[in-house]
Design an enzyme around this catalytic site. Structure first.
Site, short mmCIF file in Angstrom:
data_model
loop_
_atom_site.label_atom_id
_atom_site.label_comp_id
_atom_site.label_asym_id
_atom_site.label_seq_id
_atom_site.Cartn_x
_atom_site.Cartn_y
_atom_site.Cartn_z
N TYR A 1 32.27 44.00 45.41
CA TYR A 1 31.91 42.58 45.30
C TYR A 1 30.43 42.33 45.58
O TYR A 1 29.68 41.93 44.69
CB TYR A 1 32.76 41.74 46.27
CG TYR A 1 34.19 41.60 45.84
CD1 TYR A 1 34.60 40.53 45.06
CD2 TYR A 1 35.14 42.54 46.20
CE1 TYR A 1 35.91 40.39 44.65
CE2 TYR A 1 36.46 42.42 45.81
CZ TYR A 1 36.84 41.34 45.03
OH TYR A 1 38.14 41.22 44.62
N TYR B 1 36.45 46.39 37.19
CA TYR B 1 36.66 46.12 38.61
C TYR B 1 36.65 47.42 39.42
O TYR B 1 37.36 48.38 39.10
CB TYR B 1 38.00 45.41 38.82
CG TYR B 1 38.30 45.08 40.26
CD1 TYR B 1 37.85 43.90 40.83
CD2 TYR B 1 39.01 45.97 41.06
CE1 TYR B 1 38.11 43.60 42.16
CE2 TYR B 1 39.27 45.68 42.39
CZ TYR B 1 38.82 44.49 42.93
OH TYR B 1 39.07 44.21 44.25
N LYS C 1 37.52 36.66 53.29
CA LYS C 1 38.94 36.28 53.29
C LYS C 1 39.40 35.76 54.65
O LYS C 1 40.40 35.04 54.73
CB LYS C 1 39.81 37.47 52.88
CG LYS C 1 39.39 38.14 51.58
CD LYS C 1 39.36 37.21 50.40
CE LYS C 1 39.01 37.96 49.13
NZ LYS C 1 38.90 37.08 47.96
#
Length: 329
Positions: free
Chosen positions: A282, A256, A47
Site C-alpha cells: 500500500y 495487488y 485499519k
C-alpha cells in the site's frame, strides 16, 4: 459527532503529523506525512481506526468471535487479530490464495492467535459467510467484518481521522492543498471524503488505487454509498456522489501485492532520505504514485501536500528478494 457510535480504544491517537524536510527540498513541494503507521496496534496501521468502531459494534452485539478476510499479507487481518485478542474475542481469518510460509503479517497472525482458513481469492466473501454459519451452528456468536473493515461503521474511523488531521494542521498553522493516500477496499477513502466535506476542507483528496481498475465503475459507487451511509449514522444529511471522488488508477503495476520499480524506488527513497519505512503493498505504491504525480506536474511546484502513511511495513520481510533486487548497498 463521531462519538454518536460506540468505540473502543485501540489506537495511540493522535498520530504524528510532520514535515518531510529533506524530501520537500529535493522534490520542490512542501511535503508532509500523517503517521498512521504509528497507531501502535500490533505494529500499527490505518485499519486500527476502523476497528475501534467495528470491535465496539461486535461487543455490543454479544459476539464471541470475529470473522474477516484479506490477502496473505493483509494488514487488516493482522490488526483485526490483535484487536480481537485485546477484547477476548476469537478471530478467524479467510485468506485468499494458496497456503504460504509464515512470514511478515502471516507470522504475526499466528502469534496473535488467529485461526487461518485458505480459499481461492474470488471466494473470500462467500467463505466468510459460510464460516460464520458454521460457527453459529456450533453455538458461537460470530461477527463478520468486511474485507478492509470497509463499511459505514469502519469508515467513521476516518471521518474522525480527518477531523484529527485538520485540528493538527490548524495548530501547526498550515493548510494542505492535497491529501494523498493508497486505497483498495475503499473504507478509508469513504471516511476521508466524508470528513473533508463535513469540515469544509478546501484541498483535494486523492486516492491512489492499489488494485481497482478505471473500468471498475462499481468501486466509486460503493465508496460513495459507504460514505453516505456513514453520514447517516452520524446524523448528517451530507451526500457523497461518485463524481466527487478523485482516484488515480495509473499505478496498478503488476497487480495487488506485486512489487516493482514504483514501490521499490519509493520505499528506498523514503527510507534513505527520511528514515521512515513504507510498506510493499500500500504505502510504497501510494508514495511512488505521488512521486510520479510530482514529476509529471500533476502536483504543482510549491504546493503543500500531505501523504497519509497507512502502515503496512510489517509485510516488508515477506518481500525481501523483490525489495533488494538491483540493490548494490
Amino acid at each position: 459527532m463521531t462519538d454518536r457510535l460506540p468505540r473502543v480504544s485501540l489506537a495511540n491517537l493522535p498520530t504524528p503529523l510532520h514535515r518531510l524536510t529533506r524530501l520537500s527540498a529535493q522534490l520542490g513541494v512542501d511535503l508532509w506525512i500523517k503517521r498512521d503507521d504509528l497507531t501502535s496496534l500490533a505494529t500499527g496501521g490505518n485499519k486500527t481506526r476502523k476497528l475501534e468502531y467495528l470491535i465496539a459494534d461486535a461487543l455490543a452485539r454479544g459476539a464471541d468471535c470475529v470473522v474477516t478476510a484479506g490477502g496473505p499479507q493483509s494488514n487488516h487481518c493482522r490488526q483485526t487479530a490483535a484487536a480481537a485478542a485485546q477484547h477476548g474475542l476469537a478471530c478467524c481469518l479467510v485468506l485468499g490464495g494458496e497456503p504460504q510460509p509464515p512470514l511478515g503479517n502471516l507470522l504475526l497472525d499466528r502469534l496473535l492467535g488467529a485461526e487461518v482458513h485458505w480459499t481461492p481469492k474470488p471466494n473470500r466473501k462467500s467463505r466468510m459467510q459460510e464460516l460464520a454459519g458454521e460457527l453459529g451452528a456450533a453455538g458461537r456468536t460470530p461477527y463478520v467484518i468486511p474485507i478492509g473493515g470497509s463499511n459505514a461503521i469502519g469508515a467513521v474511523g476516518y471521518v474522525a481521522a480527518m477531523d484529527e488531521l485538520l485540528g493538527q494542521a490548524e495548530e501547526a498553522g498550515v493548510a494542505f492543498d492535497r491529501v494523498v493516500f493508497p486505497t483498495s477496499s475503499g473504507g478509508t477513502h469513504a471516511g476521508l471524503a466524508l470528513g473533508a466535506k463535513r469540515a469544509g476542507f478546501g484541498g483535494v483528496v486523492t486516492a491512489i488505487s492499489i488494485d481497482a481498475a478505471p473500468t471498475d465503475h462499481a468501486f466509486l459507487e460503493e465508496v460513495a454509498q459507504v460514505a453516505t451511509e456513514a453520514a447517516g449514522m452520524l446524523g448528517d444529511s451530507v451526500l457523497i456522489s461518485p463524481a466527487e471522488l478523485e482516484v488515480e488508477y495509473g499505478y496498478l503495476g503488476g497487480g495487488y501485492g506485486v512489487v516493482g520499480d514504483t514501490e521499490r524506488d519509493a520505499i528506498r527513497l523514503m527510507g534513505r532520505q527520511e528514515g521512515i519505512l513504507l510498506g510493499p503493498v500500500y504505502s510504497g505504491r501510494g508514495f511512488g504514485a505521488l512521486l510520479d504525480m510530482i514529476a509529471q506536474g500533476k502536483v504543482a511546484a510549491g504546493q503543500r501536500v500531505l501523504y497519509w502513511h497507512t502502515g503496512d511495513e510489517s509485510a516488508l520481510h515477506a518481500y525481501a528478494d523483490e525489495l533488494l533486487e538491483g540493490d548494490v548497498g
